[in-house]
Scaffold this active site. Structure first.
Site, PDB file in Angstrom:
ATOM      1  N   SER A  96       4.131  -3.274  -7.220  1.00  0.00           N
ATOM      2  CA  SER A  96       3.648  -3.389  -8.233  1.00  0.00           C
ATOM      3  C   SER A  96       4.338  -4.458  -9.050  1.00  0.00           C
ATOM      4  O   SER A  96       5.577  -4.112  -9.287  1.00  0.00           O
ATOM      5  CB  SER A  96       2.637  -2.499  -8.848  1.00  0.00           C
ATOM      6  OG  SER A  96       1.922  -1.807  -7.947  1.00  0.00           O
TER       7      SER A  96
HETATM    8  N1  SAH Z   1       3.482   2.630  -5.772  1.00  0.00           N
HETATM    9  C1  SAH Z   1       4.264   1.595  -4.644  1.00  0.00           C
HETATM   10  C2  SAH Z   1       3.340   0.429  -4.410  1.00  0.00           C
HETATM   11  C3  SAH Z   1       2.659   0.682  -3.018  1.00  0.00           C
HETATM   12  S1  SAH Z   1       1.666  -0.380  -2.191  1.00  0.00           S
HETATM   13  C4  SAH Z   1       5.538   1.372  -5.035  1.00  0.00           C
HETATM   14  O1  SAH Z   1       6.035   1.524  -6.202  1.00  0.00           O
HETATM   15  O2  SAH Z   1       6.238   0.753  -4.323  1.00  0.00           O
HETATM   16  C5  SAH Z   1       0.497   0.673  -1.821  1.00  0.00           C
HETATM   17  C6  SAH Z   1       0.909   1.475  -0.822  1.00  0.00           C
HETATM   18  O3  SAH Z   1      -0.063   2.452  -0.384  1.00  0.00           O
HETATM   19  C7  SAH Z   1       1.216   0.981   0.525  1.00  0.00           C
HETATM   20  O4  SAH Z   1       2.722   1.343   0.747  1.00  0.00           O
HETATM   21  C8  SAH Z   1       0.484   1.531   1.512  1.00  0.00           C
HETATM   22  O5  SAH Z   1       0.710   1.464   2.902  1.00  0.00           O
HETATM   23  C9  SAH Z   1      -0.143   2.835   1.023  1.00  0.00           C
HETATM   24  N2  SAH Z   1      -1.456   3.403   1.403  1.00  0.00           N
HETATM   25  C10 SAH Z   1      -2.554   2.619   1.661  1.00  0.00           C
HETATM   26  N3  SAH Z   1      -3.503   3.636   2.102  1.00  0.00           N
HETATM   27  C11 SAH Z   1      -3.057   4.781   2.023  1.00  0.00           C
HETATM   28  C12 SAH Z   1      -3.308   6.110   2.333  1.00  0.00           C
HETATM   29  N4  SAH Z   1      -4.739   6.324   2.641  1.00  0.00           N
HETATM   30  N5  SAH Z   1      -2.582   7.122   2.152  1.00  0.00           N
HETATM   31  C13 SAH Z   1      -1.294   6.998   1.591  1.00  0.00           C
HETATM   32  N6  SAH Z   1      -0.637   5.750   1.472  1.00  0.00           N
HETATM   33  C14 SAH Z   1      -1.587   4.326   1.542  1.00  0.00           C
END
Ligand code: SAH
Length: 247
Positions: A96
């Protein structure tokens, strides 16, 4: 002579990217990171004047300033890693925008003794910020390669208070909780009920609520009593979708 040779080998390894993880950033990078914090601060101030929402606390800004975002992104350029924008982290996912990470952290209102859950580890950057502020951080990622890479980055940075689990975060992580705060980093049409169950009374959940591939509403749910919550909308955001495992 031996020391010189060792120094030369070390410098070559750094130049080849073999020792990137715990190498300190150069002065230009340190400057860019400090500038990123000032951009976030200014962004938060103008946001307050436009929408009346809260600003960012010094504690959150300090954590943002202490965390080397460069180590969480594939991009090796500091001017890109410390720009206030989202970046791809591979496998269709993104880290993000720093301002949004700071805002979600602020809204989670994390105290030093708190236990925090993050759903959607991605690069591990948000988890690292939370790790500066909380006693314990539990984070769940559904994509194995991302969970593995994030675990390595967080270990290299000695964030010993973070535990990562591979799986679907919809069901939360009851054995790690109950939680004082929950940050969900992926968008879904509704808040998963198990997450509310695992939130302590008085705890806060911050999550983008809305449909995939468009804008969602950054939402704060506060648990006011057993089975009781209040919900407030903070603003519009755009997050990657919350996916569900098939089992
Ligand atoms: N907080 C992260 C941003 C991640 S983007 C950072 O600081 O980099 C969102 C993430 O959520 C992705 O990596 C995606 O694979 C994960 N995601 C999506 N659905 C999910 C679920 N049901 N359980 C766990 N992770 C999930």
């Amino acid at each position: 002579m031996k020391t010189l040779l060792l120094l030369l080998i070390y410098m070559l390894a750094v130049a080849r990217g073999a020792i990137a993880q715990d190498a300190p950033e150069d002065t230009q990078c340190v400057r860019e990171r400090a500038a990123m914090v000032e951009t976030i601060r200014a962004h938060a101030r103008s946001y307050v004047s436009v929408s009346g929402q809260q600003g960012l606390s010094e504690r959150v800004l300090k954590a943002m300033g202490q965390t080397q975002r460069l180590l969480f992104v594939p991009e090796r350029s500091c001017s890109i890693a410390y720009a206030d924008g989202p970046l791809p982290i591979g496998l269709g996912q993104t880290i993000s925008q720093p301002y949004i990470v700071a805002l979600m952290t602020e809204l989670a209102d994390v105290a030093p003794d708190d236990v925090v859950l993050e759903v959607g580890t991605g690069s591990g950057y948000q988890a690292a910020i939370l790790a500066h502020l909380a006693r314990k951080v539990c984070t769940i990622e559904i994509i194995p390669q991302l969970a593995e890479a994030a675990a390595k980055t967080l270990k290299d940075l000695s964030h010993d208070n973070v535990s990562i689990r591979l799986g679907d975060g919809y069901a939360g992580w009851p054995e790690c909780g109950p939680f004082d705060a929950i940050v969900v980093s992926a968008a879904l049409g509704q808040v998963p009920p198990p997450l509310i169950d695992q939130l302590k009374v008085g705890g806060r959940l911050v999550m983008p609520v809305g449909p995939a591939y468009t804008t969602q509403t950054l939402t704060v749910v506060e648990k006011t009593g057993p089975g009781q919550t209040t919900t407030r909308a903070v603003g519009l955001v755009r997050f990657v979708p919350f996916t569900r495992s098939k089992d």
